[in-house]
Design a protein around this motif. Sequence first.
Motif, PDB file in Angstrom:
ATOM      1  N   UNK A 247      53.232  66.489   8.967  1.00 31.28           N
ATOM      2  CA  UNK A 247      52.519  66.377   7.705  1.00 31.28           C
ATOM      3  C   UNK A 247      53.096  67.244   6.591  1.00 31.28           C
ATOM      4  N   UNK A 248      53.976  68.164   6.917  1.00 29.03           N
ATOM      5  CA  UNK A 248      54.359  69.199   5.962  1.00 29.03           C
ATOM      6  C   UNK A 248      55.075  68.638   4.732  1.00 29.03           C
ATOM      7  N   UNK A 249      55.741  67.508   4.866  1.00 22.91           N
ATOM      8  CA  UNK A 249      56.466  66.939   3.734  1.00 22.91           C
ATOM      9  C   UNK A 249      55.757  65.748   3.099  1.00 22.91           C
ATOM     10  N   UNK A 250      54.538  65.455   3.537  1.00 22.58           N
ATOM     11  CA  UNK A 250      53.796  64.338   2.965  1.00 22.58           C
ATOM     12  C   UNK A 250      53.235  64.722   1.604  1.00 22.58           C
ATOM     13  N   UNK A 251      53.135  63.755   0.714  1.00 24.14           N
ATOM     14  CA  UNK A 251      52.618  63.987  -0.626  1.00 24.14           C
ATOM     15  C   UNK A 251      51.091  63.990  -0.608  1.00 24.14           C
ATOM     16  N   UNK A 252      50.494  64.825  -1.452  1.00 24.06           N
ATOM     17  CA  UNK A 252      49.051  64.850  -1.605  1.00 24.06           C
ATOM     18  C   UNK A 252      48.345  65.531  -0.441  1.00 24.06           C
ATOM     19  N   UNK A 253      47.014  65.435  -0.450  1.00 25.86           N
ATOM     20  CA  UNK A 253      46.183  66.070   0.566  1.00 25.86           C
ATOM     21  C   UNK A 253      46.168  65.210   1.820  1.00 25.86           C
ATOM     22  N   UNK A 254      46.513  65.799   2.930  1.00 28.71           N
ATOM     23  CA  UNK A 254      46.522  65.087   4.208  1.00 28.71           C
ATOM     24  C   UNK A 254      45.254  65.438   4.965  1.00 28.71           C
ATOM     25  N   UNK A 255      44.465  64.437   5.326  1.00 24.64           N
ATOM     26  CA  UNK A 255      43.239  64.655   6.080  1.00 24.64           C
ATOM     27  C   UNK A 255      43.520  64.395   7.549  1.00 24.64           C
TER      28      UNK A 255
END
Length: 267
Positions: A247-255
């Motif tokens: 998840x560290x490189x995903x854009x925006x808030x990761x739920x």
Amino acid sequence: MASDKEKDKKSPRGDQPQDESRRRFLQYTGTAVGGLVVGGVVGGLIGANNKTGKKAAAPSPSPSGSPPATSSDRDYNQAMMFFNQDQFQTAEAAAERLFPADDLGPGAKELGVAFFIDHQMASAYGSNARDYMLPPFYAAEAYQGYQLTFKRKELMALGLDALDEYSRDKYQNKFTKLTADQQDAVLSAFEKNDVTLKEVPAATFFSMFRGLVLEGVYSDPLYGGNKNMGGWKMRNYPGNQMSYYDQIEKEGLVKLTPMSLSDHLTS
């Protein structure tokens, strides 16, 4: 090029070729490493299955129509370890008034906070095992924190019994039978130190109890509270994730779906 004699070289034991010995070594060490990673009991089963050629039994299916049990369901300990029945019910009712259910999520009762407090009192924490508890005792300043002769479990039992006693004196009924407004009034009296306890400020008990309620709401379910991770879900807290690598490189808030420590023990 290697000679035929070198190709047929035996292992130091003299009973098998080196390649075969190496394969057996990798097989056994692989089993041992698996046992270390997964845990002693599960690792032992893996080793046994490898030796006998049997496959591990598949998990039994959940009853028809019901969702499979999560690890937090399986490992949630609903057994009293310290409280008697009256103390547990009083703790459960008082905790629910401090953290009631509402439109945002479950309250302390549904989250099993009373079980969390009960288990804490039965632990080394409840016995002040790591605190210096020998005399002489002096009156402490407010900023010095807990400085009483009572162990936490003794203070908890004393305070819960006093909630009932005060309720009977003021409202002619035990705490669990009072209306919500009456329960709030009793708790407020303890918070404001308007109640006299045996050598203990009532506010000291209230402060400890309130802190344990909040801990029980947001603790890992492995410790008895936060059942089904309901407290975490209200806060969108991910719990005890092993890694955020994906998840560290995903854009925006990761739920993320929250995970308990017990999820890692059973996965």
